[in-house]
Scaffold this active site. Structure first.
Site, PDB file in Angstrom:
ATOM      1  CG  ASP A 175      -3.837   6.851   7.015  1.00 42.68           C
ATOM      2  OD1 ASP A 175      -3.214   7.440   6.114  1.00 42.68           O
ATOM      3  OD2 ASP A 175      -4.163   5.650   6.935  1.00 42.68           O
ATOM      4  CG  HIS A 202      -3.205   3.081   4.349  1.00 40.34           C
ATOM      5  ND1 HIS A 202      -2.895   4.311   4.900  1.00 40.34           N
ATOM      6  CD2 HIS A 202      -2.140   2.741   3.589  1.00 40.34           C
ATOM      7  CE1 HIS A 202      -1.691   4.678   4.487  1.00 40.34           C
ATOM      8  NE2 HIS A 202      -1.207   3.738   3.689  1.00 40.34           N
TER       9      HIS A 202
HETATM   10  P1  NAI Z   1      11.654   0.025  -0.115  1.00 45.75           P
HETATM   11  O1  NAI Z   1      11.666  -0.437  -1.520  1.00 45.75           O
HETATM   12  O2  NAI Z   1      12.581   1.112   0.293  1.00 45.75           O
HETATM   13  O3  NAI Z   1      11.902  -1.201   0.866  1.00 45.75           O
HETATM   14  C1  NAI Z   1      11.242  -2.412   0.720  1.00 45.75           C
HETATM   15  C2  NAI Z   1      12.152  -3.512   1.222  1.00 45.75           C
HETATM   16  O4  NAI Z   1      11.449  -4.743   1.064  1.00 45.75           O
HETATM   17  C3  NAI Z   1      13.467  -3.637   0.423  1.00 45.75           C
HETATM   18  O5  NAI Z   1      14.565  -3.641   1.310  1.00 45.75           O
HETATM   19  C4  NAI Z   1      13.327  -4.972  -0.292  1.00 45.75           C
HETATM   20  O6  NAI Z   1      14.554  -5.678  -0.437  1.00 45.75           O
HETATM   21  C5  NAI Z   1      12.385  -5.698   0.658  1.00 45.75           C
HETATM   22  N1  NAI Z   1      11.747  -6.852   0.024  1.00 45.75           N
HETATM   23  C6  NAI Z   1      11.308  -7.006  -1.239  1.00 45.75           C
HETATM   24  N2  NAI Z   1      10.831  -8.243  -1.415  1.00 45.75           N
HETATM   25  C7  NAI Z   1      10.947  -8.882  -0.236  1.00 45.75           C
HETATM   26  C8  NAI Z   1      10.634 -10.173   0.220  1.00 45.75           C
HETATM   27  N3  NAI Z   1      10.097 -11.092  -0.595  1.00 45.75           N
HETATM   28  N4  NAI Z   1      10.903 -10.471   1.506  1.00 45.75           N
HETATM   29  C9  NAI Z   1      11.435  -9.567   2.333  1.00 45.75           C
HETATM   30  N5  NAI Z   1      11.761  -8.320   1.965  1.00 45.75           N
HETATM   31  C10 NAI Z   1      11.516  -7.991   0.691  1.00 45.75           C
HETATM   32  O7  NAI Z   1      10.131   0.428   0.218  1.00 45.75           O
HETATM   33  P2  NAI Z   1       9.574   1.259   1.481  1.00 45.75           P
HETATM   34  O8  NAI Z   1       9.559   2.701   1.148  1.00 45.75           O
HETATM   35  O9  NAI Z   1      10.272   0.778   2.689  1.00 45.75           O
HETATM   36  O10 NAI Z   1       8.030   0.781   1.475  1.00 45.75           O
HETATM   37  C11 NAI Z   1       7.676  -0.548   1.802  1.00 45.75           C
HETATM   38  C12 NAI Z   1       6.181  -0.752   1.690  1.00 45.75           C
HETATM   39  O11 NAI Z   1       5.481   0.041   2.662  1.00 45.75           O
HETATM   40  C13 NAI Z   1       5.579  -0.354   0.328  1.00 45.75           C
HETATM   41  O12 NAI Z   1       4.647  -1.327  -0.056  1.00 45.75           O
HETATM   42  C14 NAI Z   1       4.868   0.944   0.645  1.00 45.75           C
HETATM   43  O13 NAI Z   1       3.811   1.188  -0.244  1.00 45.75           O
HETATM   44  C15 NAI Z   1       4.368   0.675   2.040  1.00 45.75           C
HETATM   45  N6  NAI Z   1       3.977   1.872   2.792  1.00 45.75           N
HETATM   46  C16 NAI Z   1       2.912   1.759   3.647  1.00 45.75           C
HETATM   47  C17 NAI Z   1       2.477   2.833   4.372  1.00 45.75           C
HETATM   48  C18 NAI Z   1       1.339   2.678   5.321  1.00 45.75           C
HETATM   49  O14 NAI Z   1       0.862   3.703   5.840  1.00 45.75           O
HETATM   50  N7  NAI Z   1       0.878   1.497   5.629  1.00 45.75           N
HETATM   51  C19 NAI Z   1       3.130   4.159   4.250  1.00 45.75           C
HETATM   52  C20 NAI Z   1       4.276   4.150   3.389  1.00 45.75           C
HETATM   53  C21 NAI Z   1       4.660   3.043   2.665  1.00 45.75           C
END
Ligand code: NAI
Length: 342
Positions: A175, A202
């Site tokens: 942000d 957030h």
């Molecule tokens: P993605 O789906 O590309 O990657 C998520 C990864 O987590 C995958 O490799 C999956 O295998 C893994 N995963 C699922 N269950 C798991 C478990 N029990 N233990 C370990 N790993 C596990 O998703 P992406 O794009 O990487 O986003 C991840 C998270 O980050 C989402 O919740 C998203 O909303 C959040 N996010 C947060 C932001 C922030 O500003 N804080 C900004 C953008 C995304």
């Protein structure tokens, strides 16, 4: 040097891929969810940090290849891979910082809260392992909805008797990164100089950029405040829509998370001048968790900086009051989730 060009010259000091003090310590960092859209580029950026001796990559699948790939970069950090629950404890032993981008991201039309049902359970399970294996580590929560997943993590750590509110951070750096970028573009400022504190939470209206506190000091018309505030609040959705079903922000998120990791490592290394915004336990408002600038030291958060909340404009004061009920509800939802399961 090349590294020096990454250092944003802002006050208070921000650190990212900074130059090293010759006596600097080295740290171990774990990324949980390391094979994902955020996890992969985040792993790359952390691998580039000269402050890291070991990079532990954990995911439920596909992490071996990511680790093999990253391990060929000739920076000092040793890369180790861990797959599935049975290897989680080993991944976490001895690490100084745990970064959690595990979970599912948004698709078009979804709010961050729509991810609650899946991500709440994932974060709970991962934090239980953190509590058992590296209770002293700094914990960086990226998984959404951050407004709920951070309170979930706090409750799990409390149940395990190892909660240290100074070491639990919700990552809201994206942000700030977005606010800095959009304000610099709008006001024709040099990007590396701009620093906008973002407070609240957030998600949606809980993201409150304090434009009146922009450094260097900058004036905005009412229309500019409205337009910039809305753009910063909806920037995540801008990316979700542009990706049209292929996920949410990953590259800018990895950049922002790497900046927060780097800041934490400098704090752990004894740098006395590390400030970043984060969603953490806070007494700045009546809410138990609140994002604000925090001063980070060797033992975690040393102060939630109150100065940014003083002398707010009328627009900011109203927006701050307006976000509180939603943020409170998200916090309570997280806490209730853990107690329901117990
Ligand atoms: P993605 O789906 O590309 O990657 C998520 C990864 O987590 C995958 O490799 C999956 O295998 C893994 N995963 C699922 N269950 C798991 C478990 N029990 N233990 C370990 N790993 C596990 O998703 P992406 O794009 O990487 O986003 C991840 C998270 O980050 C989402 O919740 C998203 O909303 C959040 N996010 C947060 C932001 C922030 O500003 N804080 C900004 C953008 C995304």
């Amino acid at each position: 040097s090349v590294q020096a060009s990454f250092v944003p010259k802002t006050k208070p000091k921000q650190v990212f891929l900074n130059q090293l003090h010759p006596r600097a310590s080295l740290f171990k960092v774990a990324v949980l969810g390391a094979a994902g859209g955020i996890g992969q580029p985040l792993g790359l950026l952390i691998k580039m940090s000269p402050l890291v001796s070991a990079l532990h990559l954990y995911d439920i699948a596909n992490v071996k290849g990511v680790a093999a790939d990253l391990s060929h970069c000739n920076s000092p950090a040793q890369v180790l891979d861990f797959t599935g629950q049975s290897e989680l404890a080993k991944c976490l032993k001895g690490v100084d910082v745990v970064v959690i981008p595990a979970g599912v991201p948004r698709k078009p039309g979804m709010a961050r809260d729509d991810l609650f049902n899946i991500n709440a359970g994932i974060v709970k399970t991962l934090i239980e392992a953190v509590a058992d294996n590296c209770p002293d580590a700094f914990i960086h929560i990226i998984s959404n909805p951050v407004n709920s997943t951070v309170p979930i993590a706090a409750e799990v750590l409390k149940q395990k008797g190892v909660y240290d509110p100074k070491k639990l951070f919700g990552v809201t750096t994206l942000d700030v990164v977005r606010a800095n970028t959009f304000v610099a573009q709008k006001k024709n400022l040099k990007l590396v100089d701009v620093d906008v504190p973002v407070v609240g939470g957030h998600a949606g209206i809980t993201i409150l950029p304090l434009l009146s506190k922009t450094r260097p000091s900058t004036t905005f018309t009412n229309d500019e405040v409205e337009e910039l505030t809305l753009r910063i609040q909806n920037a995540g959705t801008e990316v979700v829509e542009a990706k049209a079903g292929a996920g949410s922000a990953t590259l800018s998120m990895a950049y922002a998370a790497a900046r927060f990791v780097e800041a934490s490592l400098h704090a752990l290394d004894g740098d006395g001048d590390v400030y970043e915004c984060s969603f953490a336990e806070s007494d700045l408002t009546e809410l138990p968790f609140f994002a604000s600038r925090v001063k980070i030291g060797k033992k975690g958060i040393e102060a939630n900086v109150s100065a940014d909340l003083q002398g707010l404009t009328e627009y900011e004061t109203k927006a701050l009051e307006a976000l509180k009920p939603e943020l409170q509800a998200s916090i309570e939802k997280g806490i209730a989730f853990v107690h329901k399961q117990a």
